[in-house]
Design a protein around this motif. Structure first.
Motif, short mmCIF file in Angstrom:
data_model
loop_
_atom_site.label_atom_id
_atom_site.label_comp_id
_atom_site.label_asym_id
_atom_site.label_seq_id
_atom_site.Cartn_x
_atom_site.Cartn_y
_atom_site.Cartn_z
N GLY A 168 -3.78 -2.30 -98.35
CA GLY A 168 -2.76 -1.33 -97.98
C GLY A 168 -1.47 -2.03 -97.61
O GLY A 168 -1.37 -3.26 -97.66
N LYS A 169 -0.48 -1.25 -97.21
CA LYS A 169 0.82 -1.81 -96.86
C LYS A 169 0.83 -2.46 -95.49
O LYS A 169 1.46 -3.49 -95.28
CB LYS A 169 1.90 -0.72 -96.91
CG LYS A 169 2.29 -0.27 -98.30
CD LYS A 169 3.43 0.74 -98.20
CE LYS A 169 3.93 1.15 -99.57
NZ LYS A 169 5.04 2.12 -99.48
N SER A 170 0.15 -1.83 -94.54
CA SER A 170 0.20 -2.35 -93.17
C SER A 170 -0.83 -1.64 -92.31
O SER A 170 -1.35 -0.57 -92.67
CB SER A 170 1.59 -2.18 -92.57
OG SER A 170 1.94 -0.81 -92.50
N VAL A 171 -1.10 -2.25 -91.16
CA VAL A 171 -1.92 -1.63 -90.12
C VAL A 171 -0.97 -1.01 -89.11
O VAL A 171 -0.24 -1.71 -88.43
CB VAL A 171 -2.83 -2.67 -89.43
CG1 VAL A 171 -3.62 -2.01 -88.30
CG2 VAL A 171 -3.77 -3.31 -90.44
N MET A 172 -0.96 0.31 -89.01
CA MET A 172 -0.06 1.00 -88.11
C MET A 172 -0.66 1.16 -86.72
O MET A 172 0.05 1.39 -85.74
CB MET A 172 0.27 2.39 -88.67
CG MET A 172 1.00 2.34 -90.00
SD MET A 172 2.57 1.46 -89.89
CE MET A 172 3.49 2.51 -88.78
N GLY A 173 -1.98 1.05 -86.62
CA GLY A 173 -2.66 1.15 -85.33
C GLY A 173 -4.00 0.47 -85.43
O GLY A 173 -4.65 0.48 -86.48
N PHE A 174 -4.46 -0.11 -84.31
CA PHE A 174 -5.65 -0.96 -84.32
C PHE A 174 -6.28 -0.83 -82.95
O PHE A 174 -5.69 -1.23 -81.94
CB PHE A 174 -5.20 -2.39 -84.62
CG PHE A 174 -6.29 -3.36 -84.93
CD1 PHE A 174 -7.60 -2.97 -85.13
CD2 PHE A 174 -6.01 -4.70 -85.04
CE1 PHE A 174 -8.60 -3.87 -85.41
CE2 PHE A 174 -6.98 -5.63 -85.34
CZ PHE A 174 -8.28 -5.21 -85.51
#
Length: 407
Positions: free
Chosen positions: A396-402
């Motif tokens: 994916g493009k990015s991790v927005m929350g973890f």
């Protein structure tokens, strides 16, 4: 079907699986480790202007591929995420948005909670405790008032809404306060800000650090902390400008870096302290990041315990207008806030900055998204050894929350 560790949480919750074959049906034990699981909010690959967020869960961050393709719970539009106790809120980055919440059911599967609530977009927010969150909508069009919300995540509703005057906080009659973090501690709301005079974030007041202190819940402006040893604290909507330690001290960081969106200033990038029980910057404490690193600026900072913080520090000294908002080419480093030392983390490549919502602190380690031209990967950082280990690939493009969630 290519096996991945993250699975179709939404379909599982309804009793279905991602594939038709019985052998492909997901066992909840593949998702949870005892009573807990990791939850990632991913932005899937898409066009430059269109992509979709998904939230999905896994118990393994260090091997395989974490993918939203055909998996996870789809989210509507661009999102921000906040964990309040056992609830994960999914907050649209729109003018007005409807916020759903998610929790783990008895089987350990991520499921949507009953109820939703409407708020304006949040530029500053943080949990108050395991059930309440404070959030602030901050205008940048010269409107005089910011909106403050108190949200009960257990009940999925706004329990309080009030206004604060952004010109009063700035206090110069020309510009207004743009809050980028909010923390309720006892009977006070602490809200660091930078000043702006228009929607382009231009300012004539870049050479001072500011924190507004309000009574809570009364929201009376009690004081504005100012310190001219460095520039503005934090970054736009970063929600990481104030780090609270075990003894109640707070630390702030000031990037003073164009790549972080800071207005140009001659002041050094630095970390400062507000001692527990005071409403002043500690005049005896100043951690000059540029002096210690030989001229490099800090991009972000996350407190990890025992006087240590994980920081992202720019790998270049000359910031130009073309770098603005890019947070490009940062290095990971462990800061000893007491000794005022910097130890660069080995075996982690240069990457794009920003980490509060794309990292988890657990058992002396930090799991963090590392994003660069090679893709997106999870790394485990051993804080004591200042050493990184490459983990799962994120598709994916990015991790927005973890997040680490439990039943």
């Amino acid at each position: 079907m290519k096996k991945v560790h993250a699975v179709l949480a939404a379909a599982i919750a309804m009793g279905f699986s991602a594939c038709k074959s019985d052998s492909d049906k997901v066992n909840p034990d593949d998702l949870t480790d005892g009573n807990s699981t990791y939850v990632l909010a991913l932005t899937a690959d898409g066009s430059a202007s269109e992509s979709t967020d998904y939230i999905l869960q896994t118990k393994d961050l260090m091997t395989g591929v974490l993918s939203p393709v055909g998996q996870g719970i789809e989210q509507k539009s661009y999102r921000m995420y906040e964990q309040i106790g056992k609830t994960l809120l999914s907050i649209t980055y729109q003018g007005t948005n409807v916020v759903p919440g998610y929790t783990l059911n008895q089987a350990g599967l991520l499921t949507k909670k009953n109820g939703e609530f409407s708020i304006l977009r949040l530029h500053a927010r943080n949990p108050i405790n395991d059930s309440l969150m404070v959030g602030m909508y901050v205008p940048r069009d010269g409107t005089a008032e910011a909106t403050v919300y108190e949200i009960n995540a257990n009940q999925m509703k706004v329990t309080r809404e009030a206004k604060v005057n952004v010109f009063q906080a700035a206090g110069n009659g020309k510009e207004w306060a743009y809050f980028n973090d909010a923390r309720v501690i006892g009977n006070k709301l602490w809200a660091p800000f930078f000043q702006i005079k228009n929607s382009s974030f231009e300012t004539a007041y870049a050479d001072t650090a500011y924190v507004a202190v309000y009574s809570y819940p009364g929201l009376k402006l009690e004081k504005v902390l100012k310190d001219a040893r460095t520039g503005a604290i934090g970054v736009y909507a970063g929600n990481d400008a104030l780090s609270l330690t075990e003894n109640g001290d707070m630390y702030t960081y000031s990037p003073t870096a164009i790549a972080s969106g800071s207005a140009p200033t001659t002041k050094p990038s630095a970390v400062m302290r507000i001692k527990n029980g005071t409403t002043e910057f500690d005049k005896d404490y100043f951690f000059n990041i540029e002096q210690v690193t030989g001229g490099y600026k800090i991009a972000s900072m996350k407190y990890v315990g025992s006087g240590k913080a994980l920081a992202q520090i720019y790998s270049f000294k000359d910031h130009t207008a073309a770098d603005k908002w890019t947070t490009r080419d940062v290095r990971l480093a462990v800061l000893d806030l007491n000794a005022k030392t910097v130890a660069y983390v080995t075996d982690v490549p240069l990457h794009t900055g920003g980490m509060k919502y794309s990292s988890i602190v657990e058992n002396g380690n930090v799991y963090i998204q590392i994003k660069n031209n090679d893709g997106v990967f999870i790394y485990k950082v051993d804080i004591a050894a200042a050493k990184g280990t490459k983990g799962a690939q994120v598709q994916g493009k990015s991790v927005m929350g973890f997040f680490k969630m439990s039943k």
